[in-house]
Write a protein that holds these residues in place. Structure first.
Motif, PDB file in Angstrom:
ATOM      1  N   MET A   1      41.219  61.528  51.963  1.00  0.00           N
ATOM      2  CA  MET A   1      40.712  62.278  53.114  1.00  0.00           C
ATOM      3  C   MET A   1      39.325  62.761  52.729  1.00  0.00           C
ATOM      4  O   MET A   1      39.168  63.508  51.762  1.00  0.00           O
ATOM      5  N   SER A   2      38.314  62.316  53.474  1.00  0.00           N
ATOM      6  CA  SER A   2      36.925  62.586  53.105  1.00  0.00           C
ATOM      7  C   SER A   2      36.368  63.773  53.883  1.00  0.00           C
ATOM      8  O   SER A   2      36.658  63.952  55.065  1.00  0.00           O
ATOM      9  N   LEU A   3      35.552  64.563  53.188  1.00  0.00           N
ATOM     10  CA  LEU A   3      34.789  65.627  53.834  1.00  0.00           C
ATOM     11  C   LEU A   3      33.346  65.196  54.066  1.00  0.00           C
ATOM     12  O   LEU A   3      32.671  65.740  54.928  1.00  0.00           O
ATOM     13  N   ALA A   4      32.879  64.238  53.282  1.00  0.00           N
ATOM     14  CA  ALA A   4      31.542  63.687  53.455  1.00  0.00           C
ATOM     15  C   ALA A   4      31.547  62.264  52.920  1.00  0.00           C
ATOM     16  O   ALA A   4      32.284  61.944  51.976  1.00  0.00           O
ATOM     17  N   SER A   5      30.729  61.420  53.514  1.00  0.00           N
ATOM     18  CA  SER A   5      30.645  60.031  53.059  1.00  0.00           C
ATOM     19  C   SER A   5      29.210  59.552  53.217  1.00  0.00           C
ATOM     20  O   SER A   5      28.420  60.122  53.967  1.00  0.00           O
ATOM     21  N   GLY A   6      28.887  58.513  52.475  1.00  0.00           N
ATOM     22  CA  GLY A   6      27.526  57.982  52.491  1.00  0.00           C
ATOM     23  C   GLY A   6      26.889  58.121  51.129  1.00  0.00           C
ATOM     24  O   GLY A   6      27.517  57.831  50.101  1.00  0.00           O
ATOM     25  N   ASP A   7      25.623  58.577  51.092  1.00  0.00           N
ATOM     26  CA  ASP A   7      24.930  58.741  49.815  1.00  0.00           C
ATOM     27  C   ASP A   7      25.554  59.839  48.968  1.00  0.00           C
ATOM     28  O   ASP A   7      25.355  59.875  47.748  1.00  0.00           O
ATOM     29  N   VAL A   8      26.265  60.765  49.596  1.00  0.00           N
ATOM     30  CA  VAL A   8      27.107  61.733  48.890  1.00  0.00           C
ATOM     31  C   VAL A   8      28.512  61.572  49.442  1.00  0.00           C
ATOM     32  O   VAL A   8      28.714  61.585  50.662  1.00  0.00           O
ATOM     33  N   ASP A   9      29.480  61.396  48.558  1.00  0.00           N
ATOM     34  CA  ASP A   9      30.864  61.160  48.986  1.00  0.00           C
ATOM     35  C   ASP A   9      31.779  62.233  48.393  1.00  0.00           C
ATOM     36  O   ASP A   9      31.762  62.470  47.176  1.00  0.00           O
ATOM     37  N   LEU A  10      32.554  62.879  49.260  1.00  0.00           N
ATOM     38  CA  LEU A  10      33.516  63.898  48.846  1.00  0.00           C
ATOM     39  C   LEU A  10      34.866  63.511  49.427  1.00  0.00           C
ATOM     40  O   LEU A  10      35.090  63.656  50.637  1.00  0.00           O
ATOM     41  N   THR A  11      35.777  63.009  48.586  1.00  0.00           N
ATOM     42  CA  THR A  11      37.059  62.504  49.068  1.00  0.00           C
ATOM     43  C   THR A  11      38.197  63.027  48.207  1.00  0.00           C
ATOM     44  O   THR A  11      38.188  62.865  46.978  1.00  0.00           O
ATOM     45  N   GLY A  12      39.183  63.662  48.862  1.00  0.00           N
ATOM     46  CA  GLY A  12      40.404  64.082  48.185  1.00  0.00           C
ATOM     47  C   GLY A  12      41.403  62.946  48.198  1.00  0.00           C
ATOM     48  O   GLY A  12      41.638  62.328  49.244  1.00  0.00           O
ATOM     49  N   ILE A  13      41.995  62.670  47.032  1.00  0.00           N
ATOM     50  CA  ILE A  13      42.869  61.507  46.885  1.00  0.00           C
ATOM     51  C   ILE A  13      44.305  61.945  46.652  1.00  0.00           C
ATOM     52  O   ILE A  13      44.579  62.832  45.846  1.00  0.00           O
ATOM     53  N   GLY A  14      45.217  61.322  47.385  1.00  0.00           N
ATOM     54  CA  GLY A  14      46.647  61.562  47.227  1.00  0.00           C
ATOM     55  C   GLY A  14      47.412  60.270  47.473  1.00  0.00           C
ATOM     56  O   GLY A  14      46.882  59.171  47.260  1.00  0.00           O
ATOM     57  N   THR A  15      48.643  60.398  47.961  1.00  0.00           N
ATOM     58  CA  THR A  15      49.519  59.241  48.124  1.00  0.00           C
ATOM     59  C   THR A  15      50.169  59.250  49.504  1.00  0.00           C
ATOM     60  O   THR A  15      50.505  60.316  50.025  1.00  0.00           O
TER      61      THR A  15
ATOM     62  N   MET B   1      37.269  63.693  44.495  1.00  0.00           N
ATOM     63  CA  MET B   1      36.346  62.857  43.756  1.00  0.00           C
ATOM     64  C   MET B   1      34.964  62.921  44.419  1.00  0.00           C
ATOM     65  O   MET B   1      34.830  62.749  45.632  1.00  0.00           O
ATOM     66  N   VAL B   2      33.935  63.192  43.602  1.00  0.00           N
ATOM     67  CA  VAL B   2      32.587  63.438  44.099  1.00  0.00           C
ATOM     68  C   VAL B   2      31.634  62.414  43.498  1.00  0.00           C
ATOM     69  O   VAL B   2      31.585  62.238  42.283  1.00  0.00           O
TER      70      VAL B   2
END
Length: 734
Positions: free
Chosen positions: A251-265, A202-203
């Motif tokens: 599990m995030s690769l970047a966070s803040g003003d740009v957020d890149l997070t892979g979502i699972g369970t 999710m971006v």
């Protein structure tokens, strides 16, 4: 005594359980088993076809819900030499909305008789029937092993099913894992092709243009980025930071003003240590990434592959392993990220903004992700095409080298953001891939200023006053440049020939700092192809001009220092490519050595000695971004003692001139111009180009230019020498 016997019985029983669990497809013993694990987990050896159970996941918000599970069989050695459990799931929206197995269900724990057997991890594309695979929990526990062995990340070939299945009206006899998913096949000739459930990345804070670029970066990892919200859609939702089995986790690769997070369970939680996903996210081993809670907005149902839509909420710990069978993390301490600050000021649109982003500190990802988020930040401020010039300054703080600062100017007529990150990306790649030692980047700070203008120029030609120079002499170089859509201009620069230079021809090159390195090296290689007769140094072993010399660095500091020597786009470079070679010892270049010393060093038996083509370089700043390259040959000749006084003019043509330079060279730099465009006027030597524009070349006297240069050696033949002596004797008698 009875207590002792009971203890022995317990120990034997425990040993029996451990032995049974050891029958799973894992060469080593179950890492760090605990009584809680033994009590809560069912080994794959006990899982049989026809067993029924349930799974846990989040379909909306943060509420954990159940879904039904039916075991279809166990496929031996299917997953990198490990077993997989084939299941059919149903219930809830899986059945009511016909979603099939959903991306984002990765890691959903599956229980039989109240015991955990593993995590949902694989699904089939284009299959409306919800059939998938479960990764056994014993394989996922491998990620907690303190002595992790190295395993191949490949996949096994097709495996036959214990009994044929009917899926979507087709009979399936075999199952094969297709990890690439580039050509999804679903069911083909009786074989069901499955792949790891695509992790939904999710971006937020990024345009679709940036998401497409991110997709190219993440494609090898089977991750599909999708635009998502920047936080929970329901601000009043209850957030459980304990991450129970079935909870949505990111599990995030970047966070803040740009957020890149892979979502699972979440699959399993033992004392705050987490196992999730049931398959890798990136498969890159040891990592240090944020582990977050997540909010699921809804499920996007698709014939190809259904996906959960959601967003990260809060960082509650760190992911420390990204293994072939799961990801592993721990609640509590936060990860060590790279803080990136991007300060953008757009003078054209009168806008400015400061972006604060934290990027995962991993050598495979950090350079490309930092460049990507910088591109996006600039694009968000200056999104429309048109002539734009950007001045970029940056500071990078890293281990061993401290603070690295550099600035440059870039131009692009359409997308200036694509050009602005070239420097910083090259530096970060250099640091992460350096061959000397691991380096942690502590922070990155960029400052970008944008103007809606074009200030560029191209080098048209160069000229010098004469073609023959002495060692130690300064060469005055005229550079004719053509600014964009403007009249030519001429600027004068200087470069000094070393006092130790040997006689012979050398190459004078003038180039713009914005000229691509490939063009510089390619054209230089063409000039150097015919090696000098008196120089036995192989051309292949010589560093070509324009190369930054990074290959000769002996440590990280030298590597960074040589990187910072690279020309800037708004600079003009004058370079003399000499006939001799320079020695390079431990990354330090030793130029201008006397020939006897250079010869001794060259014959050294020490393999650490490297040679480079000796060169002299002068760099001059300019207001414009300079493109193009021009070169010509000049002669270097030491002045002989007998050349102090010019020889008397002979009365007869018996005196001959022996010059080492050709006619074109004696005309003073005509290598850069066609001879048929040369002419003389009353004021001196001029050049006429195609549009008949007259360019006066300094104040050269036409008569001097037409006659041999004073420094050209003259040689008297034997007969002329006798004639001269006779004439002198007669004059003396008179």
């Amino acid at each position: 005594m009875s207590i002792y016997r009971r203890s022995i019985v317990c120990i034997v029983a425990f040993a029996f359980i451990i032995t049974a669990l050891g029958t799973v497809a894992f060469a080593a013993s179950w890492p760090e088993p605990s009584p809680a694990d033994v009590k809560n987990i069912m080994p794959v050896s006990e899982v049989k076809r026809g067993m029924r159970g349930y799974g846990l996941t989040v379909f909306h918000g943060t509420k954990i819900e159940k879904f039904d599970v039916l075991v279809l069989g166990v496929l031996k050695n299917m997953n990198t030499g490990r077993d997989l459990i084939m299941v059919r799931v149903g219930g809830g929206i899986i059945s009511s909305r016909g979603t099939g197995i959903i991306g984002g269900m990765s890691g959903s724990p599956v229980y039989i008789s109240g015991k955990l057997i593993g995590a949902i991890s694989y699904g089939a594309t284009f299959a409306k029937e919800p059939v998938g695979m479960v990764t056994p929990i014993a394989d996922m526990l491998e990620a907690w092993d303190s002595n992790l062995p190295k395993h191949a990340t490949g996949y096994s070939s097709a495996q036959s099913l214990p009994e044929p299945l009917t899926i979507d009206g087709a009979t399936v006899n075999k199952v094969e894992i297709d990890p690439d998913g580039r050509n999804p096949r679903g069911i083909d000739e009786g074989t069901l092709y499955m792949r790891p459930l695509m992790t939904t990345m999710m971006v937020s804070g990024m345009s679709q243009r940036g998401i497409d670029k991110l997709a190219d970066i993440l494609k090898p990892f089977n991750i599909r980025p999708m635009a998502g919200p920047g936080g929970a859609s329901d601000p009043d939702a209850e957030i459980d930071s304990s991450l129970k089995p079935g909870s949505a986790v990111g599990m995030s690769l970047a966070s803040g003003d740009v957020d890149l997070t892979g979502i699972g369970t979440v699959t399993y939680n033992r004392g705050g240590r987490i196992l999730a996903f049931g398959h890798p996210m990136l498969g890159i081993g040891a990592v240090d990434a944020p582990m977050t809670t997540a909010y699921i907005t809804d499920v996007l149902s698709s014939y190809y592959s259904s996906n959960k839509m959601g967003a990260s909420i809060k960082t509650v710990g760190r992911i420390f392993q990204d293994r072939p069978w799961c990801i592993a993390g721990a609640l509590g301490a936060s990860p060590k990220m790279i803080p990136v600050t991007i300060n953008i000021k757009d003078e054209a649109f009168k806008r400015d903004r400061v972006y604060q982003i934290k990027v995962i500190n991993h050598p495979l990802l950090a350079p490309r992700l930092i460049a990507l988020v910088t591109n996006e930040a600039i694009y968000n401020i200056h999104p429309t095409p048109g002539d734009a010039t950007a001045e970029v300054s940056y500071d990078v703080i890293a281990d061993q080298v401290g603070k690295i600062s550099r600035s440059n100017v870039f131009f692009d007529p359409a997308s200036v953001d694509l050009q602005t990150t070239m420097d910083i990306s090259s530096l970060l790649q250099l640091l992460s891939a350096n061959r000397f030692q691991p380096l942690d980047v502590h922070s990155v700070n960029l400052r970008v200023k944008i103007w809606d203008k074009r200030n560029t120029a191209t080098i048209d030609r160069i000229f010098v006053k004469k073609s023959e120079f002495e060692p130690g002499e300064t060469v005055d170089v005229g550079v004719v440049m053509r600014p964009y859509k403007a009249e030519r201009i001429t600027k004068n620069y200087k470069v000094k020939i070393p006092a130790t230079a040997a006689d012979g021809k050398i190459i004078l090159t003038v180039r713009g700092g914005a000229t691509p390195a490939g063009m510089i090296m390619g054209s230089s290689a063409a000039v150097l192809a015919p090696s000098d007769d008196d120089d036995d140094t192989p051309v292949s072993s010589i560093m070509m001009p324009g190369a930054p010399g990074l290959a000769t660095a002996d440590n990280v500091r030298q590597l960074v220092s040589k990187f910072l020597e690279r020309e800037k786009n708004n600079e003009i470079v004058l370079q003399l490519l000499m006939r001799g070679t320079a020695m390079n010892i431990a990354g330090e270049k030793l130029a201008g050595l006397p020939s006897p010393i250079a010869d001794v060093m060259r014959s050294s038996r020490n393999s650490g000695l490297k040679t480079e083509r000796e060169e002299v370089k002068e760099v001059y700043p300019d207001d414009a971004i300079i493109y193009g390259t021009a070169r010509l040959m000049i002669d270097v000749k030491k002045k002989r003692l007998k050349e102090g006084k010019p020889a008397a003019k002979p009365d007869s043509p018996s005196i001959t001139i022996d010059s080492s330079s050709d006619t074109s060279s004696s005309l003073g730099g005509t290598d850069s111009m066609d001879l048929d465009l040369m002419d003389f006027d009353s004021g001196g030597l001029v050049a006429r180009d195609d549009d008949d524009t007259t360019l006066k070349i300094d104040d050269l006297d036409a008569k001097e230019s037409a006659s041999p240069d004073d420094s050209t050696p003259t040689t008297l033949t034997d007969s002329s020498k006798k004639d001269s002596e006779s004439a002198a004797a007669s004059e003396s008698e008179k």
